[in-house]
Write an enzyme that holds these catalytic residues in place. Sequence first.
Site, short mmCIF file in Angstrom:
data_model
loop_
_atom_site.label_atom_id
_atom_site.label_comp_id
_atom_site.label_asym_id
_atom_site.label_seq_id
_atom_site.Cartn_x
_atom_site.Cartn_y
_atom_site.Cartn_z
N GLY A 191 0.82 -1.21 0.00
CA GLY A 191 0.00 0.00 0.00
C GLY A 191 0.85 1.26 0.00
N THR A 192 1.95 1.20 0.74
CA THR A 192 2.85 2.36 0.81
C THR A 192 3.36 2.73 -0.58
OG1 THR A 192 3.51 1.73 3.04
CG2 THR A 192 5.02 3.17 1.83
N ASN B 237 -7.26 4.45 9.38
CA ASN B 237 -6.77 3.21 10.00
C ASN B 237 -6.78 3.23 11.52
OD1 ASN B 237 -4.71 5.11 9.03
ND2 ASN B 237 -3.29 3.86 10.20
N SER C 200 -3.86 -2.62 -0.49
CA SER C 200 -2.79 -3.46 0.06
C SER C 200 -3.36 -4.85 0.35
CB SER C 200 -2.28 -2.84 1.36
OG SER C 200 -1.38 -3.73 1.99
N GLY C 201 -2.57 -5.89 0.03
CA GLY C 201 -3.07 -7.26 0.19
C GLY C 201 -3.17 -7.73 1.63
N HIS C 202 -2.18 -7.34 2.47
CA HIS C 202 -2.11 -8.00 3.77
C HIS C 202 -3.18 -7.55 4.77
CE1 HIS C 202 0.17 -5.10 6.46
NE2 HIS C 202 0.37 -4.52 5.29
N CYS D 210 2.15 1.30 12.79
CA CYS D 210 3.34 1.90 12.20
C CYS D 210 3.95 2.96 13.09
CB CYS D 210 3.01 2.52 10.85
SG CYS D 210 2.23 1.39 9.74
N1 PLP Z 1 -2.50 3.15 4.29
C1 PLP Z 1 -3.21 2.76 5.36
C2 PLP Z 1 -4.47 3.48 5.68
C3 PLP Z 1 -2.76 1.71 6.16
O1 PLP Z 1 -3.47 1.34 7.24
C4 PLP Z 1 -1.54 1.08 5.82
C5 PLP Z 1 -1.00 0.01 6.67
O2 PLP Z 1 -1.18 0.00 7.88
C6 PLP Z 1 -0.86 1.50 4.68
C7 PLP Z 1 -1.36 2.55 3.93
C8 PLP Z 1 0.42 0.87 4.25
O3 PLP Z 1 0.18 -0.38 3.64
P1 PLP Z 1 1.39 -1.42 3.50
O4 PLP Z 1 1.62 -1.98 4.86
O5 PLP Z 1 0.88 -2.45 2.53
O6 PLP Z 1 2.53 -0.67 2.97
#
Ligand code: PLP
Length: 376
Positions: free
Chosen positions: A69-70, A149, A199-201, A322
């Site tokens: 996702g990042t 999130n 994002s997949g996970h 995070c």
């Molecule tokens: N955006 C949101 C709203 C998220 O909650 C997260 C992960 O916690 C991300 C982006 C980042 O996704 P990834 O862990 O796949 O990089």
Amino acid sequence: MIYLDHAATTPIPRAVADAMYEVLTEQYGNPSSQYSFGADMKKRVEEWRETVADALGCDPKRLYFTACGTESDNWAISAACWQNRHLGKHIVTTAVEHSAVRVTCQWLEKQGYEVTYLTPDGSGDITAQQVLDAVRPDTALVSVMLVNNELGNIYPVAEIAAGLKKKNPQTLLHTDAVQAFLKIPFTAKTLGADFIALSGHKIGAPKGIGALYISDRVRNPKPLLSGGGQEGGLRAGTEATAQIAGFAKAVELRTENLAEKLARMTELKAYAKEQLSTIPDVLLLGGEAPHVLALSLVGWPSQNIVNDLGSQGICISAGSACHQGKPSHVVATLKLPKKAAGGVIRLSFGPETTREEIDACVAALRTHHDTRMPML
Ligand code: PLP
């Protein structure tokens, strides 16, 4: 173990691991190879893309696999700024975005961009009008997440898209839908955003796979990685075939009876709120996303709660996974009194979460409240 941290990451169902195992051990061909062992893999990658695109309600040609996702958020922001470089160097976003968006915007500020960070109201909400009022003729990009999130608030992305088309049609709209995909109902069409990051996970796929939808309003998207021409020449690098297979299988599993799953999670969240509000000093926070429940045990430091429950095998989080250890920039925007802000925790659910798990967590929180020292 009782796992109530599905917004951080999710367990991988056996069928997803099996799909990946087959690709890793038997179907390991490179999709770019000419012989059928490779060419077959290319076909399968396109089938898997179709599965994810169907769930997002978009043309598979507009969906690009990424590493997470990042990466999708980073790419969307840089591609939007590139496309609209003639328009200006102004970005509108919120003060409650995930770091994947926030830190990217902060970096752009150092490169000469001006960024407007919109603050939500005390309940974590942001209105479309608030966003549209901040848009100027030189606004290259609006980036507003679909589901927060940490709080579970749902933001009015479709309304923002509609308003933007009237106010400044050239401004591009990105939404971080990482916490929204298969958690609340939407499609690329109903949202109307130009970029949608997934994002997949967060939905039962492995870590290390994401996707970015890019609308056809972005005529010539700026490539993220140049090289061998994979992903339509926009994100080169040999496809992560096993991860992609896992992503598609997870999407397939999640979309089965999705409405029922979401209704069950909504009902479970309502049950959890009811039980939690019987604990003295609990302050319920946050929005309507079915899988995220934010609350404060006012006066009890969140890190102590997380550690105490963790030592009993109950996994919850103090704000975003995070940001472990640091005060959350999201909670800060709520302007809660110090003791309430210090006690914010997040429970997050998956389709398999049970009432018994909620009961055990609520009991542990009650014991924490009754036996541990509050902050002074
Ligand atoms: N955006 C949101 C709203 C998220 O909650 C997260 C992960 O916690 C991300 C982006 C980042 O996704 P990834 O862990 O796949 O990089």
